[in-house]
Design a protein around this motif. Structure first.
Motif, PDB file in Angstrom:
ATOM      1  N   GLY A  47       5.724  25.462   0.168  1.00 22.01           N
ATOM      2  CA  GLY A  47       4.295  25.171   0.265  1.00 22.01           C
ATOM      3  C   GLY A  47       4.101  23.692   0.493  1.00 22.01           C
ATOM      4  N   VAL A  48       3.818  23.281   1.708  1.00 20.89           N
ATOM      5  CA  VAL A  48       3.826  21.856   2.030  1.00 20.89           C
ATOM      6  C   VAL A  48       2.526  21.148   1.711  1.00 20.89           C
ATOM      7  N   SER A  49       1.407  21.845   1.766  1.00 18.63           N
ATOM      8  CA  SER A  49       0.142  21.163   1.508  1.00 18.63           C
ATOM      9  C   SER A  49      -0.925  22.164   1.092  1.00 18.63           C
ATOM     10  N   CYS A  50      -1.852  21.677   0.287  1.00 16.01           N
ATOM     11  CA  CYS A  50      -2.919  22.541  -0.220  1.00 16.01           C
ATOM     12  C   CYS A  50      -4.148  21.687  -0.496  1.00 16.01           C
ATOM     13  N   ILE A  51      -5.314  22.275  -0.315  1.00 14.51           N
ATOM     14  CA  ILE A  51      -6.551  21.599  -0.658  1.00 14.51           C
ATOM     15  C   ILE A  51      -7.363  22.501  -1.570  1.00 14.51           C
ATOM     16  N   SER A  52      -7.835  21.923  -2.643  1.00 16.73           N
ATOM     17  CA  SER A  52      -8.603  22.684  -3.628  1.00 16.73           C
ATOM     18  C   SER A  52     -10.020  22.918  -3.115  1.00 16.73           C
ATOM     19  N   MET A  53     -10.492  24.143  -3.247  1.00 22.48           N
ATOM     20  CA  MET A  53     -11.835  24.463  -2.802  1.00 22.48           C
ATOM     21  C   MET A  53     -12.897  23.935  -3.758  1.00 22.48           C
ATOM     22  N   SER A  54     -12.547  23.731  -5.003  1.00 19.45           N
ATOM     23  CA  SER A  54     -13.538  23.312  -5.998  1.00 19.45           C
ATOM     24  C   SER A  54     -13.850  21.828  -5.925  1.00 19.45           C
ATOM     25  N   ASP A  55     -12.819  21.002  -5.774  1.00 20.91           N
ATOM     26  CA  ASP A  55     -13.050  19.561  -5.817  1.00 20.91           C
ATOM     27  C   ASP A  55     -12.468  18.795  -4.634  1.00 20.91           C
ATOM     28  N   GLY A  56     -11.839  19.508  -3.720  1.00 20.82           N
ATOM     29  CA  GLY A  56     -11.293  18.852  -2.529  1.00 20.82           C
ATOM     30  C   GLY A  56     -10.015  18.079  -2.762  1.00 20.82           C
ATOM     31  N   ARG A  57      -9.459  18.210  -3.954  1.00 21.44           N
ATOM     32  CA  ARG A  57      -8.204  17.510  -4.222  1.00 21.44           C
ATOM     33  C   ARG A  57      -7.122  18.044  -3.293  1.00 21.44           C
ATOM     34  N   VAL A  58      -6.280  17.133  -2.819  1.00 22.98           N
ATOM     35  CA  VAL A  58      -5.222  17.522  -1.893  1.00 22.98           C
ATOM     36  C   VAL A  58      -3.865  17.385  -2.561  1.00 22.98           C
ATOM     37  N   TYR A  59      -2.966  18.214  -2.136  1.00 22.42           N
ATOM     38  CA  TYR A  59      -1.633  18.267  -2.700  1.00 22.42           C
ATOM     39  C   TYR A  59      -0.618  18.269  -1.548  1.00 22.42           C
ATOM     40  N   TYR A  60       0.485  17.562  -1.751  1.00 18.96           N
ATOM     41  CA  TYR A  60       1.545  17.524  -0.754  1.00 18.96           C
ATOM     42  C   TYR A  60       2.904  17.662  -1.422  1.00 18.96           C
ATOM     43  N   ALA A  61       3.774  18.393  -0.776  1.00 18.13           N
ATOM     44  CA  ALA A  61       5.158  18.427  -1.210  1.00 18.13           C
ATOM     45  C   ALA A  61       5.797  17.071  -0.909  1.00 18.13           C
ATOM     46  N   ASP A  62       6.788  16.719  -1.698  1.00 18.73           N
ATOM     47  CA  ASP A  62       7.434  15.420  -1.510  1.00 18.73           C
ATOM     48  C   ASP A  62       7.965  15.243  -0.091  1.00 18.73           C
ATOM     49  N   ALA A  63       8.428  16.328   0.496  1.00 21.53           N
ATOM     50  CA  ALA A  63       9.058  16.237   1.813  1.00 21.53           C
ATOM     51  C   ALA A  63       8.096  15.791   2.910  1.00 21.53           C
ATOM     52  N   VAL A  64       6.786  15.963   2.685  1.00 23.17           N
ATOM     53  CA  VAL A  64       5.812  15.626   3.734  1.00 23.17           C
ATOM     54  C   VAL A  64       4.824  14.561   3.295  1.00 23.17           C
ATOM     55  N   GLN A  65       4.909  14.154   2.045  1.00 23.10           N
ATOM     56  CA  GLN A  65       3.995  13.129   1.518  1.00 23.10           C
ATOM     57  C   GLN A  65       4.034  11.876   2.392  1.00 23.10           C
ATOM     58  N   GLY A  66       2.849  11.389   2.769  1.00 19.23           N
ATOM     59  CA  GLY A  66       2.768  10.194   3.589  1.00 19.23           C
ATOM     60  C   GLY A  66       2.844  10.447   5.084  1.00 19.23           C
ATOM     61  N   ARG A  67       3.195  11.667   5.469  1.00 14.66           N
ATOM     62  CA  ARG A  67       3.300  12.003   6.894  1.00 14.66           C
ATOM     63  C   ARG A  67       2.291  13.076   7.311  1.00 14.66           C
ATOM     64  N   PHE A  68       1.985  13.972   6.401  1.00 11.93           N
ATOM     65  CA  PHE A  68       1.052  15.058   6.691  1.00 11.93           C
ATOM     66  C   PHE A  68      -0.280  14.779   5.995  1.00 11.93           C
ATOM     67  N   THR A  69      -1.360  15.210   6.646  1.00 13.46           N
ATOM     68  CA  THR A  69      -2.696  15.067   6.063  1.00 13.46           C
ATOM     69  C   THR A  69      -3.458  16.369   6.225  1.00 13.46           C
ATOM     70  N   ILE A  70      -3.926  16.895   5.107  1.00 14.02           N
ATOM     71  CA  ILE A  70      -4.732  18.106   5.138  1.00 14.02           C
ATOM     72  C   ILE A  70      -6.195  17.730   4.973  1.00 14.02           C
ATOM     73  N   SER A  71      -7.070  18.431   5.684  1.00 15.69           N
ATOM     74  CA  SER A  71      -8.495  18.145   5.566  1.00 15.69           C
ATOM     75  C   SER A  71      -9.270  19.424   5.859  1.00 15.69           C
ATOM     76  N   ARG A  72     -10.529  19.410   5.528  1.00 14.65           N
ATOM     77  CA  ARG A  72     -11.351  20.579   5.820  1.00 14.65           C
ATOM     78  C   ARG A  72     -12.704  20.145   6.343  1.00 14.65           C
ATOM     79  N   ASP A  73     -13.244  20.958   7.221  1.00 16.23           N
ATOM     80  CA  ASP A  73     -14.578  20.763   7.763  1.00 16.23           C
ATOM     81  C   ASP A  73     -15.413  21.942   7.300  1.00 16.23           C
ATOM     82  N   ASN A  74     -16.225  21.713   6.296  1.00 15.86           N
ATOM     83  CA  ASN A  74     -16.989  22.816   5.718  1.00 15.86           C
ATOM     84  C   ASN A  74     -17.986  23.408   6.717  1.00 15.86           C
ATOM     85  N   ALA A  75     -18.532  22.571   7.584  1.00 15.63           N
ATOM     86  CA  ALA A  75     -19.504  23.064   8.558  1.00 15.63           C
ATOM     87  C   ALA A  75     -18.860  24.053   9.524  1.00 15.63           C
ATOM     88  N   LYS A  76     -17.600  23.802   9.861  1.00 17.29           N
ATOM     89  CA  LYS A  76     -16.875  24.694  10.763  1.00 17.29           C
ATOM     90  C   LYS A  76     -16.030  25.716  10.023  1.00 17.29           C
TER      91      LYS A  76
END
Length: 124
Positions: A47-76
Protein backbone atom coordinates in the motif's frame (compact mmCIF):
# COMPACT_ATOMS: atom_id res chain seq x y z
CA UNK A 1 -22.72 -0.71 -8.50
CA UNK A 2 -19.45 0.23 -6.86
CA UNK A 3 -16.59 0.91 -9.18
CA UNK A 4 -13.27 2.69 -9.37
CA UNK A 5 -12.53 4.26 -12.73
CA UNK A 6 -8.77 4.29 -13.08
CA UNK A 7 -6.50 5.89 -15.63
CA UNK A 8 -2.84 6.68 -16.14
CA UNK A 9 0.35 4.72 -15.84
CA UNK A 10 2.52 3.57 -18.70
CA UNK A 11 6.20 3.30 -19.52
CA UNK A 12 8.82 5.79 -18.41
CA UNK A 13 12.57 5.94 -18.07
CA UNK A 14 14.19 6.01 -14.62
CA UNK A 15 13.92 9.46 -13.14
CA UNK A 16 10.77 10.23 -15.07
CA UNK A 17 7.24 10.96 -13.92
CA UNK A 18 3.82 9.42 -14.34
CA UNK A 19 0.43 10.05 -12.83
CA UNK A 20 -2.60 7.98 -11.92
CA UNK A 21 -6.17 9.01 -11.33
CA UNK A 22 -9.11 7.28 -9.74
CA UNK A 23 -12.79 8.23 -9.69
CA UNK A 24 -14.98 6.22 -7.33
CA UNK A 25 -18.68 5.85 -8.05
CA UNK A 26 -21.69 3.97 -6.80
CA UNK A 27 -20.49 3.53 -3.24
CA UNK A 28 -23.45 3.21 -0.88
CA UNK A 29 -21.33 3.17 2.25
CA UNK A 30 -18.66 5.67 3.14
CA UNK A 31 -15.06 4.57 3.17
CA UNK A 32 -12.43 5.94 5.48
CA UNK A 33 -9.58 6.16 3.02
CA UNK A 34 -8.67 5.84 -0.61
CA UNK A 35 -5.33 5.32 -2.28
CA UNK A 36 -3.17 2.91 -4.22
CA UNK A 37 -1.48 -0.36 -3.60
CA UNK A 38 0.94 -1.97 -6.03
CA UNK A 39 1.64 -5.55 -6.86
CA UNK A 40 4.74 -6.73 -8.68
CA UNK A 41 5.31 -10.34 -9.79
CA UNK A 42 6.67 -12.40 -6.93
CA UNK A 43 6.33 -9.58 -4.42
CA UNK A 44 3.85 -8.83 -1.68
CA UNK A 45 1.14 -6.24 -2.11
CA UNK A 46 2.35 -2.82 -0.96
CA UNK A 47 0.00 0.00 0.00
CA UNK A 48 2.02 2.95 -1.24
CA UNK A 49 -0.25 5.88 -0.48
CA UNK A 50 -3.55 6.73 1.14
CA UNK A 51 -5.61 9.82 1.84
CA UNK A 52 -8.07 10.03 4.69
CA UNK A 53 -11.58 11.05 3.74
CA UNK A 54 -12.28 12.61 7.13
CA UNK A 55 -9.38 15.01 7.48
CA UNK A 56 -7.37 14.77 4.27
CA UNK A 57 -4.32 13.42 6.03
CA UNK A 58 -1.97 11.70 3.61
CA UNK A 59 0.10 8.62 4.17
CA UNK A 60 3.07 7.26 2.23
CA UNK A 61 5.08 4.09 2.42
CA UNK A 62 8.76 4.68 3.07
CA UNK A 63 9.64 3.43 -0.39
CA UNK A 64 7.81 6.33 -2.08
CA UNK A 65 8.01 9.07 0.54
CA UNK A 66 9.24 12.30 -1.03
CA UNK A 67 8.65 11.07 -4.58
CA UNK A 68 4.92 10.36 -4.74
CA UNK A 69 2.12 12.82 -3.98
CA UNK A 70 -1.50 11.88 -3.44
CA UNK A 71 -4.25 14.46 -3.73
CA UNK A 72 -7.97 14.67 -4.23
CA UNK A 73 -10.32 16.99 -6.06
CA UNK A 74 -13.63 16.87 -4.25
CA UNK A 75 -15.43 18.77 -7.00
CA UNK A 76 -14.45 16.10 -9.52
CA UNK A 77 -14.63 13.27 -7.00
CA UNK A 78 -11.25 12.14 -8.20
CA UNK A 79 -8.02 11.14 -6.47
CA UNK A 80 -4.62 11.53 -8.07
CA UNK A 81 -1.21 10.01 -7.53
CA UNK A 82 1.70 11.96 -8.95
CA UNK A 83 4.82 9.81 -9.19
CA UNK A 84 8.15 11.53 -9.66
CA UNK A 85 11.75 10.34 -9.72
CA UNK A 86 10.56 6.89 -10.67
CA UNK A 87 12.85 3.92 -10.18
CA UNK A 88 12.87 0.48 -11.80
CA UNK A 89 11.72 -0.98 -8.47
CA UNK A 90 8.52 1.06 -8.78
CA UNK A 91 7.48 -1.19 -11.66
CA UNK A 92 4.20 -2.89 -10.75
CA UNK A 93 0.47 -2.91 -11.35
CA UNK A 94 -1.02 -0.06 -9.36
CA UNK A 95 -4.54 -0.56 -8.06
CA UNK A 96 -6.75 2.20 -6.77
CA UNK A 97 -8.49 1.01 -3.64
CA UNK A 98 -10.88 2.09 -0.93
CA UNK A 99 -10.56 1.02 2.68
CA UNK A 100 -8.70 2.80 5.42
CA UNK A 101 -5.33 4.40 5.94
CA UNK A 102 -2.88 3.03 8.44
CA UNK A 103 0.44 4.13 9.81
CA UNK A 104 3.20 1.92 8.52
CA UNK A 105 6.53 1.78 6.78
CA UNK A 106 5.94 -0.70 3.99
CA UNK A 107 2.19 -0.37 3.60
CA UNK A 108 -0.22 2.42 4.53
CA UNK A 109 -3.49 1.24 3.02
CA UNK A 110 -5.81 -1.57 4.07
CA UNK A 111 -7.83 -2.21 0.95
CA UNK A 112 -11.37 -3.58 1.01
CA UNK A 113 -12.32 -2.83 -2.60
CA UNK A 114 -10.07 -2.19 -5.58
CA UNK A 115 -10.02 -1.65 -9.29
CA UNK A 116 -8.34 -3.68 -12.00
CA UNK A 117 -5.20 -1.59 -11.91
CA UNK A 118 -2.82 0.09 -14.32
CA UNK A 119 0.66 -1.02 -15.29
CA UNK A 120 3.55 1.25 -14.39
CA UNK A 121 6.85 0.25 -15.96
CA UNK A 122 10.09 2.05 -15.25
CA UNK A 123 12.81 0.96 -17.61
CA UNK A 124 15.54 2.37 -19.80
Amino acid sequence: QEQLVESGGGLVQPGGSLSLSCAPSGFKLDYAGIGWFRQAPGKEREGVSCISMSDGRVYYADAVQGRFTISRDNAKNTVYLQMNSLKPEDTAVYHCATGWCTVGTTSVLVATFWGQGNQVTVSS
